[in-house]
Write an enzyme that holds these catalytic residues in place. Structure first.
Site, PDB file in Angstrom:
ATOM      1  N   ASP A  67      -7.902  -4.369   4.688  1.00 38.54           N
ATOM      2  CA  ASP A  67      -7.772  -4.443   3.234  1.00 38.54           C
ATOM      3  C   ASP A  67      -8.996  -5.084   2.595  1.00 38.54           C
ATOM      4  O   ASP A  67      -9.253  -4.895   1.412  1.00 38.54           O
ATOM      5  CB  ASP A  67      -6.507  -5.225   2.880  1.00 38.54           C
ATOM      6  CG  ASP A  67      -5.291  -4.503   3.443  1.00 38.54           C
ATOM      7  OD1 ASP A  67      -4.719  -3.672   2.739  1.00 38.54           O
ATOM      8  OD2 ASP A  67      -4.957  -4.733   4.619  1.00 38.54           O
TER       9      ASP A  67
ATOM     10  N   ARG B 169      -2.347  -6.884  -6.859  1.00 39.01           N
ATOM     11  CA  ARG B 169      -2.366  -7.168  -5.412  1.00 39.01           C
ATOM     12  C   ARG B 169      -3.691  -7.889  -5.109  1.00 39.01           C
ATOM     13  O   ARG B 169      -4.757  -7.331  -5.336  1.00 39.01           O
ATOM     14  CB  ARG B 169      -2.286  -5.874  -4.585  1.00 39.01           C
ATOM     15  CG  ARG B 169      -1.118  -4.998  -4.877  1.00 39.01           C
ATOM     16  CD  ARG B 169       0.007  -4.901  -3.876  1.00 39.01           C
ATOM     17  NE  ARG B 169       0.029  -5.508  -2.620  1.00 39.01           N
ATOM     18  CZ  ARG B 169       0.202  -4.845  -1.454  1.00 39.01           C
ATOM     19  NH1 ARG B 169       0.279  -3.539  -1.449  1.00 39.01           N
ATOM     20  NH2 ARG B 169       0.309  -5.504  -0.319  1.00 39.01           N
TER      21      ARG B 169
HETATM   22  O1  MRU Z   1       0.691  -4.129   2.082  1.00 36.23           O
HETATM   23  P1  MRU Z   1       0.067  -2.790   2.258  1.00 36.23           P
HETATM   24  O2  MRU Z   1       0.984  -1.757   2.857  1.00 36.23           O
HETATM   25  O3  MRU Z   1      -0.656  -2.302   1.031  1.00 36.23           O
HETATM   26  O4  MRU Z   1      -1.030  -3.123   3.330  1.00 36.23           O
HETATM   27  C1  MRU Z   1      -2.073  -2.337   3.630  1.00 36.23           C
HETATM   28  C2  MRU Z   1      -1.916  -1.811   4.991  1.00 36.23           C
HETATM   29  O5  MRU Z   1      -1.165  -0.898   5.185  1.00 36.23           O
HETATM   30  C3  MRU Z   1      -2.678  -2.342   6.096  1.00 36.23           C
HETATM   31  O6  MRU Z   1      -3.057  -3.638   6.016  1.00 36.23           O
HETATM   32  C4  MRU Z   1      -3.748  -1.358   6.475  1.00 36.23           C
HETATM   33  O7  MRU Z   1      -4.001  -1.514   7.807  1.00 36.23           O
HETATM   34  C5  MRU Z   1      -5.017  -1.519   5.714  1.00 36.23           C
HETATM   35  S1  MRU Z   1      -5.037  -0.637   4.259  1.00 36.23           S
HETATM   36  C6  MRU Z   1      -6.002   0.683   4.707  1.00 36.23           C
END
Ligand code: MRU
Length: 371
Positions: free
Chosen positions: A250, A95
């Site tokens: 993120d 990711r």
């Molecule tokens: O694609 P994901 O579900 O891994 O994305 C992350 C999230 O859920 C959000 O962007 C979140 O607000 C930040 S991760 C703490």
């Protein structure tokens, strides 16, 4: 936090079987609660890539535990160092946006580099993985304490018993970390402290982490909440129905630009237009200390088209989850998983050390040793 009253973390090492990583399989929620066993680096990589686990802190901790399995597998290879770096690269590429992943894997490599023998390296990786998970949970707990002060201030301006209305996007809850969550930690702290609180939960297309995960975990903790379609937030803010926005992130640059789930930027614009404070909650492991310009430099993950063209949910009068097509066959879709909110739209950052301005000076004052 709790599942049917029982405390859980999102990821842990099985106490009774060496080399077994356990996760809550988040793909199944909210319709089924299942624990998945991961015994190989490959299984960990698939779990992160295909979002059995997701959320910045959770994928960081899962990758840290994955590096324990990597060390065990590398100890059987002819060249430990070359094998461990291959495993590390495999995990990091799963990711691209959440920086916690790279941070955790690099910390694990450094922990192992300090040891001479494979057995010592495995033990060091295990100690370090446990520390990463514990620190993640503790940082989120402290984010809750700092954010609680904000919520208390808003509650003081309300009539007795009237709830503070918080809007959140996606799932920056305990499922996205090891425990507590980032955006949800102040909410849980306020709820525990008896401050009346209500959460507007953005459904968060395309994968609906808000509708599926945030609603589920708030429900498990007994926090009042309402799921809304993603486009509703601006309307609520115009009517004075949102006191505060708190999202997760993120990856946040050391200048305060915030990458978060797609749609966050639009909420920040609406918040600015309506004078609603827009806060981002994050442990320091979600800062990228190397980049200054979020729009240009943060890689934005693009995911498969079927996440946009299809929807899944529970079939009527059944516990079976089904997937249905949403768009005409053959329609092209685009699936950008994250966007970047420029620092100028962010009121403040709620970190484990306290709340700071979302700019280089504010972040430097909070984390001077990083600069
Ligand atoms: O694609 P994901 O579900 O891994 O994305 C992350 C999230 O859920 C959000 O962007 C979140 O607000 C930040 S991760 C703490």
């Amino acid at each position: 936090m709790h599942v049917d009253g029982i405390p859980y973390r999102t990821v842990w090492l099985a106490p009774d079987e060496p080399g077994l990583v356990r996760i809550i399989d988040q793909r199944k929620l909210p319709f089924a609660f299942e624990i998945e066993d991961l015994r190989t680096v490959d299984a960990v990589a698939v779990a992160i890539r295909d979002m059995h686990v997701r959320g910045a802190g959770c994928i960081g901790a899962t990758a840290a535990y994955g590096m324990v399995l990597a060390a065990m597998e590398a100890s059987a290879a002819a060249d430990f160092d070359s094998a461990i770096h291959q495993h590390a690269a495999r995990l990091v590429e799963t990711r691209p946006t959440a920086v916690n992943l790279r941070w955790a894997v690099e910390r694990q490599l450094a922990a192992m580099a300090a040891c001479d023998w494979a057995g010592e390296k495995i033990a060091a990786a295990e100690r370090s993985a446990r520390a990463i998970a514990d620190e993640d949970a503790d940082a989120c707990r402290r984010i809750g304490e700092h954010g609680l002060n904000l919520i208390r201030q808003l509650a003081a301006a309300k009539a007795l018993g009237e709830p503070v209305n918080v809007l959140t996007h996606c799932n920056a809850g305990w499922l996205a970390f090891v425990d507590h969550g980032s955006a949800t930690a102040p909410i849980y702290a306020a709820h525990l402290a008896g401050v009346p609180i209500h959460v507007w939960v953005d459904e968060t297309r395309p994968r609906n982490q808000g509708a599926r995960l945030t609603a589920w975990e708030l429900g498990q903790e007994g926090v009042a909440h309402t799921v809304i379609a993603d486009n509703t937030g601006g309307h609520l803010m115009q009517r004075g129905l949102v006191d505060l926005v708190i999202t997760g992130t993120d990856r946040t640059t050391y200048t305060g630009d915030v990458a978060n789930k797609i749609g966050t930027y639009l909420k920040a614009l609406a918040a600015r237009d309506n004078g609603v404070p827009f806060y981002v909650a994050l442990p320091s492991s979600s800062f990228d200390w190397e980049i200054a310009d979020g729009l240009r430099e943060i890689p934005i993950e693009e995911r498969g088209s079927e996440e946009v063209s299809h929807l899944s949910g529970q079939a009527p009068e059944s516990d079976v989850e089904v997937e249905v097509r949403l768009v005409p066959p053959g329609t092209r879709t685009a699936n950008y998983a994250f966007d970047v909110t420029p620092s100028r739209l962010v009121t403040g950052l709620i970190t484990e050390r306290g709340i700071c301005d979302a700019n280089g000076a504010g972040i430097r004052a909070m984390f001077p040793e990083r600069f």
